[in-house]
Design an enzyme around this catalytic site. Structure first.
Site, PDB file in Angstrom:
ATOM      1  N   GLU A  23       0.828  -1.228   0.000  1.00 52.49           N
ATOM      2  CA  GLU A  23       0.000   0.000   0.000  1.00 52.49           C
ATOM      3  C   GLU A  23       0.856   1.270   0.000  1.00 52.49           C
ATOM      4  OE1 GLU A  23      -1.414   1.753   3.528  1.00 52.49           O
ATOM      5  OE2 GLU A  23      -1.045  -0.023   4.742  1.00 52.49           O
ATOM      6  N   LYS A 157      -3.751  -2.074  14.647  1.00 56.77           N
ATOM      7  CA  LYS A 157      -2.924  -1.137  15.405  1.00 56.77           C
ATOM      8  C   LYS A 157      -3.416  -1.005  16.839  1.00 56.77           C
ATOM      9  CE  LYS A 157      -2.997   1.944  12.161  1.00 56.77           C
ATOM     10  NZ  LYS A 157      -3.012   1.396  10.833  1.00 56.77           N
TER      11      LYS A 157
HETATM   12  N1  PSU Z   1      -0.502   0.537   9.050  1.00 58.18           N
HETATM   13  C1  PSU Z   1       0.604   1.242   9.326  1.00 58.18           C
HETATM   14  N2  PSU Z   1       0.603   2.552   8.986  1.00 58.18           N
HETATM   15  C2  PSU Z   1      -0.453   3.129   8.344  1.00 58.18           C
HETATM   16  C3  PSU Z   1      -1.623   2.373   8.050  1.00 58.18           C
HETATM   17  C4  PSU Z   1      -1.582   1.075   8.442  1.00 58.18           C
HETATM   18  O1  PSU Z   1       1.562   0.720   9.885  1.00 58.18           O
HETATM   19  O2  PSU Z   1      -0.366   4.296   7.992  1.00 58.18           O
HETATM   20  C5  PSU Z   1      -2.789   2.958   7.293  1.00 58.18           C
HETATM   21  C6  PSU Z   1      -3.346   1.881   6.359  1.00 58.18           C
HETATM   22  O3  PSU Z   1      -3.349   2.413   5.066  1.00 58.18           O
HETATM   23  C7  PSU Z   1      -4.760   1.641   6.859  1.00 58.18           C
HETATM   24  C8  PSU Z   1      -5.114   3.005   7.347  1.00 58.18           C
HETATM   25  O4  PSU Z   1      -5.608   1.173   5.853  1.00 58.18           O
HETATM   26  O5  PSU Z   1      -3.931   3.396   8.051  1.00 58.18           O
HETATM   27  C9  PSU Z   1      -6.356   2.990   8.209  1.00 58.18           C
HETATM   28  O6  PSU Z   1      -6.920   4.252   8.201  1.00 58.18           O
HETATM   29  P1  PSU Z   1      -8.416   4.471   8.739  1.00 58.18           P
HETATM   30  O7  PSU Z   1      -8.347   4.098  10.178  1.00 58.18           O
HETATM   31  O8  PSU Z   1      -8.696   5.929   8.506  1.00 58.18           O
HETATM   32  O9  PSU Z   1      -9.295   3.582   7.910  1.00 58.18           O
END
Ligand code: PSU
Ligand code: MN
Length: 301
Positions: A23, A157
């Site tokens: 990604e 996370k």
């Molecule tokens: N994992 C990481 N760093 C990130 C992300 C995931 O170690 O920056 C990103 C991914 O792209 C994930 C997003 O899909 O954070 C989730 O964002 P939200 O909670 O707004 O859906």
């Protein structure tokens, strides 16, 4: 569909050789420059060293790119104002011909359109703490329910509500596998105290599960959770405190919606004086190795 598939990736796909998707939100919104670029290139290298073709995915001038060049990765790491792109953003970014960094959800959609089955990241989005009020639940979870791409991560996370995230995944019918563990890893640490649905001990075993899901037309992805190597894991107390402080700061500054995750990651890096960034980088590299081996096994069966 306007996909620009890198010739190297296209060749691998045409020859049924293993490819792993990566990604770009982690590059432009997840880590600071220049370590974001260094990490993205190292992740690609780990995948290549394991005999697999990497495909870093993002959107350039409204065109979905499957397999960015090192120069494009550099640009993603530096450029300001790249939109964070999940499912809902895709049509707008295409029509407006903008640059977009794809989240787990966004990347899954594009990987699937390109014919890539395995995707490696750091951590997925999930149910945020306090979601019973804010309703902040990442679109990543819905995507895992419907798009046939398996995602290798180090758990959801730790900034999230992990038990609620697992409940949501159960409701949506997403298998959650623990690689050589019975416990869901907690991103920066190896332990969350929550059980995974199934423990798996080899890439081959995981590939067989992916194949069964595909053959039996069970739509959606599989979540493969891989604990951070012990030597890079953070001290539980230190990270818990940093998360708590970052959440308080977010509340005070009124940060919401798609800005939450980037804000929390950045603040935690500051609060831990870079330790959380080091752990984040190491866990992604560790996931890259596992993802490459899963893709390899999958290409053999
Ligand atoms: N994992 C990481 N760093 C990130 C992300 C995931 O170690 O920056 C990103 C991914 O792209 C994930 C997003 O899909 O954070 C989730 O964002 P939200 O909670 O707004 O859906
Ligand atoms: Mn959200």
């Amino acid at each position: 569909m306007k996909l620009r598939i890198n010739p190297e990736v296209k060749k691998a796909l045409d020859n049924k050789q293993p490819v792993v998707a990566l990604e770009s939100t982690i590059i432009s919104h997840g880590m600071p420059y220049p370590r974001n670029v260094e990490t993205a290139l190292m992740v690609e290298k780990v995948i290549r060293d394991n005999g697999v073709t990497p495909a870093t995915i993002g959107i350039i001038d409204g065109v979905a790119v499957i397999g960015m060049t090192p120069e494009e990765i550099e640009e993603f790491g530096k450029r300001k104002g790249i939109t964070k792109v999940s499912r809902r953003d895709l049509p707008v970014i295409y029509a407006k011909k903008l640059w977009g960094a794809t989240t787990v959800a966004g990347t899954m959609i594009l990987a699937h359109q390109a014919g890539i089955e395995v995707f490696v990241t750091g951590g997925i989005g999930g149910v945020h703490r306090g979601a019973e009020k804010t309703m902040d639940i990442s679109a990543d979870l819905q995507e895992l329910a419907k798009t046939d791409v398996s995602v290798v991560c180090a758990g959801a996370k730790a900034i999230l509500d992990i038990p609620l995230t697992l409940e949501y995944l159960e409701t949506m019918g997403v298998p959650v596998l623990g690689y050589q563990t019975d416990e869901l890893p907690d991103f920066y640490t190896r332990h969350s105290g929550q059980k995974v649905d199934y423990r798996v001990d080899s890439p081959k075993e995981i590939a067989e599960i992916i194949k069964e899901k595909r053959d039996n037309k069970l739509a959606g992805g599989i979540l493969i959770t891989n604990p951070i190597p012990e030597e890079y894991a953070m001290d539980q107390k230190v990270i818990d405190k940093a998360i708590k402080d970052a959440l308080e700061q977010m509340e005070k500054e009124g940060i919401k919606g798609k800005d939450s995750t980037p804000f929390l990651l950045k603040t935690i890096v500051e609060l831990t004086k870079g330790d959380s960034l080091n752990s984040n980088i190491q866990l992604v590299l560790n996931n890259a190795k596992l993802g490459a081996n899963i893709a390899k096994e999958l290409s053999k069966i």
